[in-house]
Design an enzyme around this catalytic site. Structure first.
Site, PDB file in Angstrom:
ATOM      1  N   LYS A  53       0.842  -1.196   0.000  1.00  0.00           N
ATOM      2  CA  LYS A  53       0.000   0.000   0.000  1.00  0.00           C
ATOM      3  C   LYS A  53       0.880   1.249   0.000  1.00  0.00           C
ATOM      4  O   LYS A  53       1.880   1.320   0.743  1.00  0.00           O
ATOM      5  CB  LYS A  53      -0.899  -0.039   1.232  1.00  0.00           C
ATOM      6  CG  LYS A  53      -1.926   1.076   1.352  1.00  0.00           C
ATOM      7  CD  LYS A  53      -2.780   0.837   2.592  1.00  0.00           C
ATOM      8  CE  LYS A  53      -3.861   1.872   2.784  1.00  0.00           C
ATOM      9  NZ  LYS A  53      -4.693   1.585   3.977  1.00  0.00           N
ATOM     10  N   SER A 127      -9.229   1.199   3.120  1.00  0.00           N
ATOM     11  CA  SER A 127      -8.436   1.990   2.194  1.00  0.00           C
ATOM     12  C   SER A 127      -7.354   1.183   1.484  1.00  0.00           C
ATOM     13  O   SER A 127      -6.748   1.648   0.523  1.00  0.00           O
ATOM     14  CB  SER A 127      -7.783   3.158   2.958  1.00  0.00           C
ATOM     15  OG  SER A 127      -6.957   2.684   4.011  1.00  0.00           O
ATOM     16  N   SER A 151      -9.558  -0.933   7.358  1.00  0.00           N
ATOM     17  CA  SER A 151      -9.062  -0.749   5.996  1.00  0.00           C
ATOM     18  C   SER A 151      -8.374  -1.960   5.395  1.00  0.00           C
ATOM     19  O   SER A 151      -8.184  -2.026   4.184  1.00  0.00           O
ATOM     20  CB  SER A 151      -8.105   0.450   5.945  1.00  0.00           C
ATOM     21  OG  SER A 151      -8.801   1.648   6.171  1.00  0.00           O
TER      22      SER A 151
END
Length: 561
Positions: A53, A127, A151
């Protein structure tokens, strides 16, 4: 599969699926192949491909947090990433996310909305959207994300993946762009529990550079109960679920006992109330502390929804923040009381799987609802493992979470294994190996002294042939083990357990005369901690060495002799 073949397969898959929104920075195939040439094939993660990420640093690659103007190029990788690479993992690149890790939808990014791997009309979940989709599409073996409000767990749920969110601080956050610095957690997503657990175990461990880093405590639980008992929510606590998800959750719960898991219904409304503090309370001020001043400069690529959330986080007063901290402290006590007598809480991971259009039409309300069951976890210092549950009636993925008190992470993994019919992998490798040969064996009177301490069964073993076993003639019956010269005794059957250091200490403190703990040699040459008795007691007892173990002796001689 050879490392080079796996890499070529991944890049062929990237071209085949044509999902450019998954990546913010994708390394070249040649660079990853060159890295593979340097990997020791004996390492535990040798050749496993990792998608990271883009709020987690990878040395030499830009970190953008999905905001181009924020971009910087770190010289060193985040501690978690560095540990993966040290154990043989190969980094494919940096993945898209809800900007500044603010959201559960995966659409809040100037690099494009990340579409669900199996239905491009639906959100991927955020996310940690790009990392989840990279795994779900078969490109990466491991997806690294962050999880403050769910997330990592929500996108795992949407894609039928396993998502592990440890107790806060167990995996260091050094080199991670903060969202809410006190509640951020590096998370792992993978197609199976074994891979996710292995990656998490590699990343875990104290880091001097992270002021919030924590080690496994000396009393860490190393196993779930032999017959786990979990809590599930009341019907009224599930009101936020879509009809399809409610049906899938009910069917998942109905199957618990078939999987050897007992359950009771409990009131989780206090936890759901705490969950609202993460975005609707003063705790959201932590998001302003992280990136508020940067977003106040009005960068052109700022996502409007993210900017609105973060700018609003400047408003809460200090006294409201203190009040919320007090509420959270009280909530931790409530959570402990709620789970008293249970191994874990089993919850739906999220409430629904919306379309991208639905999120764009109402970005705040849908996102808030999706965090109903995830938001309280980090606030209350709890750990969670997200796994697939029963699919929806349409056959779509549906996920559940095993939520546990802080540092009960191994318990969550064990119950997740039962839910997925998989062998339970080891997450917490701490502890002391302890041999039992008598009344602590499975099925015998004081076996509970092991399970009460969270001891983990490692297997059936034999001692070397230097031991003799005696019946001490006690009530309840128990044997004594005594070492003699090599070859003058017999291989005595026993069971090997791993127990926390504190568990061994309390175990030893409670041993009655003439019992003790000492080093015992196993038939394979290992030395472990095991039970013994004094020579004086052994001389006065009945020698039962010829039976080869306490269980065999008791089966043939039920009553004390």
């Amino acid at each position: 599969m050879q490392l080079h073949d796996r890499i070529r397969q991944a890049y062929a898959r990237i071209a085949e699926v044509d999902r450019p929104e998954v990546w913010i920075t994708l390394r070249s195939e040649a660079d990853v192949l060159a890295d593979a040439d340097l990997v020791d094939a004996s390492l535990p993660l040798a050749g496993m491909l990792v998608a990271v990420k883009d709020n987690v640093d990878v040395a030499g690659l830009p970190t953008t947090a999905a905001c181009p103007e924020f971009s910087y190029v770190p010289e060193v990788s985040a501690t978690a990433v560095a540990r993966l690479v040290e154990q043989g993992a190969l980094i494919l690149g940096k993945t898209n996310l809800d900007q500044f890790a603010t959201g559960l939808v995966g659409t809040r990014s100037p690099y494009g909305a990340v579409r669900c791997a199996w239905d491009p009309e639906r959100v991927s979940g955020g996310s940690s959207s790009g990392s989840a989709v990279a795994v779900a599409l078969g490109i990466a073996d491991i997806g690294i994300g962050t999880d403050t409000a769910g997330s990592g767990r929500v996108p795992a749920s949407f894609h039928g993946l396993v998502g592990i969110k440890t107790t806060l601080g167990v995996v260091p956050t050094t080199g991670v762009v903060p969202a809410c610095v006190d509640y951020d957690c590096v998370t792992v997503m993978a197609a199976d529990l074994d891979t996710a657990t292995l990656a998490t175990r590699v990343m875990a461990g104290f880091d001097e550079a992270d002021p919030r880093s924590r080690s496994w405590p000396v009393d860490v639980r190393l196993a779930a109960s032999p017959t786990p008992r979990v809590a599930v929510p009341r019907a009224e606590d599930l009101a936020a679920l879509s009809p399809e998800y409610r049906d899938a959750f009910d069917r998942t719960v109905a199957g618990l006992r078939v999987r050897g898991i007992e359950y009771d219904t409990v009131d989780i409304s206090p936890l759901l109330d705490i969950a609202t503090l993460l975005y609707d309370g003063a705790i959201v001020a932590q998001r302003y502390s992280a990136v508020g001043e940067f977003l106040a400069s009005s960068p052109a690529s700022a996502d409007p929804t993210v900017a609105r959330i973060v700018s609003g986080a400047a408003e809460p007063s200090a006294h409201r923040y203190v009040d919320d901290l007090s509420t959270i402290a009280a909530g931790k006590r409530i959570a402990v009381a709620l789970l008293d007598g249970y191994d874990a809480l089993v919850l739906p991971t999220t409430t629904e799987h919306p379309t991208i259009a639905a999120v764009q039409a109402d970005p705040l309300a849908v996102n808030r609802r999706m965090g109903t069951f995830t938001n309280f976890c980090n606030l209350l210092d709890m750990a969670a493992v997200a796994v697939p549950g029963e699919p929806t009636g349409a056959g779509d993925p549906f996920g559940v979470m095993v939520v546990v008190p802080g540092f009960h992470d191994q318990v969550a993994v064990d119950i997740a294994a039962a839910l997925t019919s998989a062998p339970a992998p080891v997450l917490v490798a701490e502890g002391i190996d302890v041999l039992v040969v008598g009344a602590h064996l499975k099925g015998f009177p004081v076996h509970h002294q092991l399970t009460d301490r969270g001891a983990r069964f490692l297997g059936d073993v034999l001692t070397s042939d230097a031991y003799r076993l005696v019946d001490l003639g006690t009530t309840p019956p128990k044997p004594g083990l005594v070492r003699h010269a090599s070859g003058t005794g017999a291989a005595i059957a026993g069971e090997l357990y791993r127990m926390s250091a504190a568990g061994v200490g309390t175990f030893l403190a409670g041993l009655p005369v003439p019992m003790g703990l000492t080093s015992v040699e196993l038939s394979d040459g290992r030395w472990v901690t095991g039970f013994c008795c004094s020579y004086e007691a052994a001389d006065a007892a009945v020698d039962i060495t010829k039976f080869g173990g306490w269980r065999a002796y008791r089966e043939r001689t039920p009553a004390p002799v």
